[in-house]
Every structure is written in C-alpha cells, then in structure tokens.
Design an enzyme around this catalytic site. Structure first.
Site, PDB file in Angstrom:
ATOM      1  N   LYS A   1       0.852  -1.197   0.000  1.00 26.96           N
ATOM      2  CA  LYS A   1       0.000   0.000   0.000  1.00 26.96           C
ATOM      3  C   LYS A   1       0.884   1.242   0.000  1.00 26.96           C
ATOM      4  CE  LYS A   1      -3.934   2.047   2.511  1.00 26.96           C
ATOM      5  NZ  LYS A   1      -4.840   1.925   3.661  1.00 26.96           N
TER       6      LYS A   1
ATOM      7  N   SER B   1      -9.702   2.055   2.849  1.00 29.51           N
ATOM      8  CA  SER B   1      -8.848   2.815   1.947  1.00 29.51           C
ATOM      9  C   SER B   1      -7.814   1.957   1.211  1.00 29.51           C
ATOM     10  CB  SER B   1      -8.119   3.903   2.744  1.00 29.51           C
ATOM     11  OG  SER B   1      -7.237   3.320   3.685  1.00 29.51           O
TER      12      SER B   1
ATOM     13  N   SER C   1      -9.917  -0.241   6.969  1.00 28.25           N
ATOM     14  CA  SER C   1      -9.401  -0.068   5.607  1.00 28.25           C
ATOM     15  C   SER C   1      -8.886  -1.352   4.963  1.00 28.25           C
ATOM     16  CB  SER C   1      -8.277   0.966   5.595  1.00 28.25           C
ATOM     17  OG  SER C   1      -8.820   2.234   5.798  1.00 28.25           O
TER      18      SER C   1
END
Ligand SMILES: [Zn+2]
Lengths: 470, 465
Positions: free
Chosen positions: B65, B140, B165
């Site tokens: 990420k 996210s 997330s």
C-alpha cells in the site's frame, strides 16, 4: 513599584544521542545538517524512540530541584507551525510533566519551581544578514533538532535581576554537579522571562541566550516599563525579543490570547514508569552545591562566602580547588587566591578554568613561592596574570623576567639610586610631606620589579634620608 | 488459465530450475494490463530488486500500500503533497518481506492518507472493482484488494487499516483481509494517519496467504515504541488445528441497519460455522454506537498533527518560495491536500483546541477504554465475534459521489469498534448478494490471530465445498 519576574529555562541535557533518535547530540563541531536522520528531520514514516538516558538525567534534575516526580513519563505533541520544527509539532510534555512543585533556595528566599518537563529542541535558524524582524530568508540547521532539553518553569517569585542572577548561577552549578549540562556549549541554556511591574501587564522576553544577556535584557525591560508607567503609557501584553546588537528588547508580537497548542498525547510513544528509574538515579545522585558548600566550610575551614563563590561560579573551579587542596594545605590562603586572583584573571581573559591552561601543580607552586619568600605577594599578583594567560610555570616566568629574589644589598643600592634621582621628593618629605615617601617607595619597587619587601624599603629610605640630614 | 495458489507457487519457486526472469517479465506485463483495466497501482515497479536469500517467500510478488515506505520507490500515501517522494528507508514490514525473498512489485492505490471508505478520494488512480468495473473496491486499501482479486499470478498484498481499511475492500472484492492486533506489526515506515489506531496487515486470495504473510511481517521492532515484544510466530501452523467446541458471539447491534440480504448471507456463514463444530450465541454490545464518534475524534485529532509536517520544506511538493513561511506553508498545503484531508485537519484541530479538548479528545480516549472493556468481557466467554463486515455490498461510483461526508463515515460503523479497540479481525467472503461478494467479519481478542485464522481457514474450506 513591585517587579515580578518568572523564568522558563530551556536547558540542554548532555547525552550521547538525541532525545528520539540515535543521532549524536554533540553537534558543536558538525557541519550544518550533518547529524540528522529521518526521525529528527520529521520524514514521513519515521517514528520517535525515547532516550532513556535523557529521561534519567532529567529525573536527576527534577530531584535536585526538590520536585515531586510523576509516576509515569508521557509525551505530548505541542502543535504550532514554525519553520524550526521538523514536524510542525514539538514532542514535549503537557498533562503530566516529569516534576512539579520544587524549589531552589537562594540566600534570602526560596524560588518555587512550578514544573520541569522534557522536550526536544527545534532546529537552529540562521537569519541571514539582518535581524530577526528584517532578514530576507533563514537557513535551517537540523543538527539541533531533537536534542534533549528540560524546560524548568519557575513561579514569578523574583523581584530583582540580582535574584535572577543568583538563581541562574545556582541552577547552572546544580546542573553541572549532576553532570548533565555543559555550560560551554552554544545555546546550552536559553531563557524566556516574564516581566511585569505593578500596574502593567506581563511582557514575555523570548529566547535570551547566556546569563549576562538575561541580566541585561531584564534590566533594560524593567527600565523600559518603568518609564512607560511614569509617562502614563499602559504596558500591554506582548512578546519581545532581546536584540544583542541593539542592546534592547524589541517587540515581536502583541499577544491578545493565550497560544493554543492543541496538545494531544504522542501516540508514537509509550508510557514509561518512573519507579525503577528513580531507584537507579538515587544511587547516582552526586553531592550537590549546598552540601558541597557546607563541606568546604567544615573540612577546609574557609569562609562560607568563599565556598559559595568557588562552588557556584563554576563546578570545575571547585574541583580545581579540591585538587589543589590535596597538595597544598594552607586552605585559607588557597581559597583567597582562588576566589580573588585566579578568578579575576580568568574573568579578565574571559575564560573558565576548564578552558584555561592553568594546572594545579603550577598554581600551588606559585603559592609555595610566596611561602618560601621567593616572591612577594605583590609580585605573585603580577605573575599570576601571565600564568593564567599562558599556563607557564611560575618559576619560568620569574626567570624569564628576571624577577629572582633580591638581597638587602641590592635594595640598598636601589634606594640610594632613587634618592639621588628624586631630589625634589626627598625635599618634600623632609618638609613634612608623607606622601612623598610613598612615592619614593613606589619608584624603588618599580626599579626592583616589585621584588623586595615594601616595609624594608620604606625603613631603608627613612634611614638614608635621616643620614643625609645629619 | 488456472492461477496458481501462493502455496503451490512457493513449492515451484524453491526449485533450482525456476525461471525467475521469465516469471518477472510475465508479472510486470500482467501488472500493466491490470493497471489499464482496473488501475490498482500508483506505482508499478518495473525491475523489482531480487534478494539473494530465497527465504520463506521466494520470489513471491508482494504489493505494498502506498502509505508504506519503500526505499527507492515513490511513496505518496495517495497524496499530491508527496508526489515524487522517494523514501530513504524501507518500512520494517517491507524489510522483512525482502529478507524472506519476496519481490516488491508495486505500490497500491488508496484514499489520500487513508481518508476514505471507497478509494475514490484519490489524487492518483481510482481502482475499479474487478467484479464489476462500475463499482468501487472499498477503501482505503482499495488498490491492494483490487490487485489481489485481479492478479493472474501468485501475490499477497501488504495493506493497512486504521478503522476498517483492510476489511472493507476485502469484503467488497471477495478477498481475505487480515488486520492484526495493534502493535503486532511494526508501524515503522508507515506514513501515519492515526498512530494509535494504524495497523499494517494483509489481503490475500485465501486464508493461508494472509497467515503466511502475517508470519513474516509480525514481530517486535525496536524502531517502533508501540511494537509489542512477542516471539515470532508461524501463523500457518494454527490453520489445520481443530475448531470443534470453539464459541463465537453474534452481537445484535452489528446487524442493525445492515442490508437484509447481507445479514442473511452472514447468518448462512454462521450456520456453516455451526456445521464445523463451532457454537454460537447472540450477545449485546451496547457501547457499539459510541465507537464511531470516538474513533473519528481520535483519528482526526492525531491525523491533524501528523499532516502538519507536510509543508513543502524538506520533501514532497514544493512551490516557489514566496512570502513569509506561514504564507508559504499555507499555499503548499492548499495546493497539496485534497478536500477530505483539509476537512480532517480542521475537524482534528478543533477537537484538540483548548476549551473543546476535554469534551471531545479526552472524552473519546475514555470511551475507547470503555469499549475495550466491553469487548474484553465478551472474550472472557467467547473465542471470537462474528458479524457482517460492511452494511452494504460494493456500491457504484455514482452512488458514492452522492454521499455526504457523514454518510461516508457511517459506512465504517461495523469495522470501527474492533479497530478502535485494537482487536485483530479478518474479513472472509461468505456468499453473494446480487452477484456481489459479502464479507463475514471474525473478530478476535488481542493477539488471538491464530484463533481467528483457524476459524477462517476451516470456514473457507467448508464454504468452498
Ligand atoms: Zn536523528
């Protein structure tokens, strides 16, 4: 009109590494930004790690200042935008400062310590060219970013600059005795002072470096406020800055409201219990100035005033005294020479004993030369000037300058010469002018390069003049 | 073409005859194709560095990420303000993966700084759901879940969660998302959203994958003070353990306001759990409704201080030096931050201001403690909690656009309570609603990753039958 002064003292704690990273904290000789890393530069993703050694040293300070110590160390983020802050927040303490409710004893009163807490130093700003208000741009040196500091906050208990001076010199001595502080380092102690005079509001003077400047800034500020009040102008709250070049405090900003730092607990740092640490430091607590003064009076039989000067001026001077006392037993004489002549010469050269070339053996030798009457006290007072400046062996100084002791014969010859060369003064003396005699003694001493006992010279002069008369 | 599982691949990669260059070429080509199709990446690494050590993840493609620092590879946290920023160090979890021979193949898309629930609050690419491109991936960590589903090569994603997330995008894409206990995986190198809530975890195609990657990235790290000093654990060894006799709690509050069909799929899942010998009992967690506001207060308070460092001085976006530093900082932040980031900075600053601090920030901290206690009580009697992961299935982009910020925050209502309490959780697919995957959420007690992993693994095996 009453003056009220409170201090916030930021003091560097001497440690190997910075407060929250492993960069070295001895940055004096480093190139700008040499000792930096992602943590003290506030790079994204970096995380602080508390320096336990720094915490222990701060605990020692809290203890030495008689504070009540918090059970846990918790760090908070103090948020404000300023270009010297790598993260635009400073890791500090808020909810639970390390120590609270302490005091420092001065000769005539106690100064209460409101709190003491740990924080990280911001970076150093170099205002290029001009003063803080006019510089076109600043350079940032992050070497200083993250150096451990303690902030010591006093209650507004001072009523004169004299008390402030006494307090700071005592505080400095305490910190030096704890071995946590090096007064010789740049900006090792920075002071913010709050000053108010009855009838006026509080003025904060920010970031004064060095003891001498604190006194100057406070004296200036008190005088400034007095004259405002006298002329009927209201002293309004503001933050000022001590401008060393202008020798004046200059307005930085008017202060309408308290600054809001939006404190939150720093979620990157964990709670640290102090119980274990306190036990550890209790064994490490050294003798502090107050105890040491008492011991000097008791063990060396010197005057308390002398002990105070020796110990409070500079810990290293006190160490020097004790080293000398091991090899020179006339402690009172030693104390007198340290307090008066040695200190005067150090101040004259604007250095501390630690920076000078003065060695204990040579200093003691000088005193012994007086004892053995190789030199007079008066001559010794001359010799010590060169000795402090150069560190030269006093015997060598005597030899080089031709100051070897003189015999009675030499003195008699000089006296005769002086009488011959100063007829007028001789006449004056014979006409009853006693001052003329002292003049003659002075001339003779000068010719003898301050060797020879003035009393002996005087009596020889009188004797000779009498014989001239008869 | 059959996609090899990670497990199968690791066996192959051990062999001396493994064609690494050929494999890499194929992976990069594939990434580019997937990027065109679904855009899960912010950065694709064209030439991943190959470790000499084959370790436990030999040549296994790992995506990271984009809020996790990778040395030499652009890391933006999804924000314009960090465009072009190349970190000088690797996050600890990345270091661990590289040490075990994994390949970092790219940085995955996310909401700016993690501020979002759909991975639509993006300055860079917005990932599209591989199940239906008109739909979002969730957020996210949307890029991570998107890539996990779309990859036609063996792959596991390093993702990160603050308030859901990982679970949310896993639920929306039908992948497995594991969020570990707070402090189990070092946060060193993670660009902070809310430091007391941020957890690095993983998303994989199956339970084995996340158990494997967790074993590599979990562990004490002296560089992160909040990292827990625990022995290294191989979490895959829990998977085959028997689950008979375990007890799970079904909290009533977690089914309120949830799409009827989703509730039904989760109940189907619970029946499967029952079939493999796990007992269940309904419970009540009355403090649940206080979790969301407390979470957002703490998260925003911390975020607003974390974002202060982005001011155009040392890294990231910089502009022409004009005006004094306040004017300069403001201009950089005006240009560099998106709308949601600005909103959270303002809200976060507000809740910690003198006068509001006690009522908001400090109170939220107290509520967090109460919520942890409430969970702890449940775990004294139960091995795990089971609930729906999300109250909805993956929505369409146009529907997301219509949502007000508060409605977006409300989407996190189920994931936030365990995340606020720092509890480990896994979202696993348990069925479909209108052909869209539904996630079942398994929540464990602190450091009971092994337990929820084995429940998830046994469930997965039974569900696939
Ligand atoms: Zn550093």
């Amino acid at each position: 009109m009453n003056v009220k002064i409170g201090l916030e003292i930021h003091c560097r704690i001497e440690t190997k590494s910075k407060m929250f990273c492993s960069c070295p904290s001895d940055v004096e000789k480093a190139r700008p930004n040499e000792f930096t890393c992602p943590i003290c530069l506030g790079f994204p993703g970096s995380k602080p790690k508390a320096n336990i050694e720094a915490i222990k040293k701060a605990l020692m300070i809290a203890k030495a200042l008689n504070c009540k110590i918090s059970e846990v160390v918790l760090f908070s983020r103090k948020s404000y935008f300023y270009c010297d802050l790598a993260k635009n927040y400073q890791i500090s303490q808020f909810e639970m400062p390390l120590g609270r409710n302490g005091y420092v004893e001065l000769s005539n009163k106690k100064i209460r310590i409101k709190e003491i807490h740990i924080e990280e130093d911001p970076a150093k700003l170099v205002h290029v060219g001009k003063s803080i208000n006019e510089a076109e741009y600043v350079l940032i040196d992050y070497n200083r970013s993250g150096i451990p500091l303690v902030e010591i906050v006093t209650e507004p208990d001072f009523s004169s600059t004299k008390e402030v001076r006494e307090f700071l010199s005592k505080l400095s001595s305490i910190l030096e005795h704890l071995g946590v502080y090096d007064p010789m380092k740049e900006a090792s102690m920075r002071v913010d002072a709050n000053v108010s005079i009855e009838g006026g509001e509080r003025i904060e003077i920010k970031n004064i470096t060095g003891f001498a400047n604190v006194e100057k800034a406070l004296s200036y500020e008190i005088a400034r406020q007095y004259s405002l009040i006298k002329t009927g102008v209201k002293v309004e709250r503001e933050t000022r800055h001590w401008d060393e070049k202008m020798k004046a405090t200059v307005s930085l900003r008017k202060k309408e409201v308290e600054e809001d730092y939006g404190y939150i607990f720093d979620p990157d740092l964990v709670k640290i219990e102090t119980t274990g640490l306190i036990k550890e430091i209790e064994n490490r607590m050294p003798e502090l100035p107050d105890e040491r003064i008492k011991r000097f009076v008791r063990d060396y039989g010197i005057l308390e005033e002398q002990a105070k000067v020796i110990i409070l001026v500079d810990k290293k001077l006190a160490d020097f005294f004790e080293e000398c006392a091991k090899i020179y037993k006339d402690y009172r004489k030693l104390a007198r020479w340290v307090v008066v002549d040695l200190l005067k010469c150090l101040n004259w050269n604007n250095i501390r004993i630690g920076q000078s070339k003065v060695e204990k053996e040579k200093f003691v030798k000088l005193l012994e030369m007086i004892d053995r009457k190789v030199i007079t006290e008066r001559l010794a007072k001359e010799i010590i000037k060169e000795f402090v400046a150069t560190g030269k062996d006093p015997e060598k100084i005597v030899e080089e300058k031709g100051l070897q002791p003189v015999g009675k014969e030499d003195i008699e010859n000089v006296v005769e010469l002086v009488l011959k060369e100063n007829q007028k003064a001789v006449e004056d003396y014979m006409n009853g002018n006693e001052v003329a005699l002292n003049f003659l003694v002075g001339v003779a001493l000068k010719k003898l390069k301050t060797r020879g006992d003035p009393k002996l010279i005087k009596s020889l002069l009188i004797e000779k003049i009498k014989s001239l008369n008869s | 073409m059959k996609v090899r599982s990670v497990r199968e691949f690791l066996e192959e990669a051990k062999s001396e005859s493994f064609d690494l260059d050929g494999f890499l070429e194929k992976v990069v080509r594939s990434c580019k194709k997937i990027q065109e199709e679904y855009s899960p990446f912010i950065t694709i690494v064209e030439k991943p560095s190959k470790s000499k050590n084959r370790g436990k993840l030999p040549y296994l493609p790992i995506s990271v990420k984009d809020n996790i620092c990778t040395k030499g590879i652009q890391t933006t946290a999804g924000s314009k303000i960090l465009e072009g920023y190349i970190p000088p160090f690797d996050a600890t979890c990345v270091e661990n993966v590289l040490r075990e021979g994994g390949l970092i193949i790219g940085k995955t898309a996310m909401d700016e700084f993690g501020f979002g629930t759909f991975t639509t609050n993006c300055y860079y690419s917005i990932p599209k759901n591989p199940i239906d491109k008109r739909r979002v991936c969730g957020g996210s960590s949307g890029g991570a879940a998107c890539l996990t589903l779309a990859a036609d090569f063996p792959h596991i994603a390093i993702a990160q969660s603050t308030g859901g997330s990982i679970a949310c995008p896993s639920s929306f894409t039908g992948t497995v998302g594991l969020t570990p206990t707070y402090g189990l995986v070092s946060r060193f190198g993670l660009i902070d959203y809310a430091n007391s809530l941020d957890k690095i975890g993983c998303i994989g195609k199956e339970v084995y994958d996340v158990a494997l990657l967790l074993s590599i990235i979990a562990g004490y790290d002296e560089k992160d003070s909040t990292s827990i000093n625990k022995e290294k654990t191989d979490y895959t060894k829990f998977l085959e353990e028997n689950v008979k006799g375990l007890k799970v709690a079904i909290p009533r509050e977690y089914f309120e306001g949830v799409d009827q069909e989703i509730s039904q799929r989760v109940w189907d899942g619970i029946k499967i759990l029952e079939r493999i010998g796990i007992e269940y009992e309904e419970v009540s967690l009355p403090l649940t409704r206080y979790a969301l506001p407390s979470y957002y207060i703490i998260a925003m308070a911390e975020a607003s201080t974390n974002l202060a460092k982005f001011c155009g001085l040392r890294y990231g976006l910089s502009l022409e030096l004009k005006g004094n530093f306040n004017e300069y900082f403001s201009e950089v932040r005006e240009v560099g931050f998106g709308e949601e980031a600005k909103r959270r900075v303002m809200l976060g600053t507000f809740v910690r201001m003198a006068g509001y601090r006690d009522a908001y920030y400090l109170k939220a901290l107290k509520v967090r403690k109460l919520i942890i206690n409430e969970f702890k009580k449940v775990f004294s009697k139960f091995d795990a909690i089971v609930a729906p992961t999300m109250p909805i299935v993956a929505p369409r982009f146009e529907d997301v656009e219509k949502l007000e910020p508060v409605e977006v925050y409300m989407m996190d209502v189920l994931t936030v309570p365990p995340e606020l309490a720092g509890l480990p959780n896994i979202s696993i697919p348990c069925g479909y609603v209108r052909n869209l995957p539904v996630g079942m959420h398994l929540i464990g007690d602190h450091f009971q990753e092994g337990k929820i992993l084995k429940i998830a693994y046994n469930f997965e095996r039974e569900w696939r039958k």
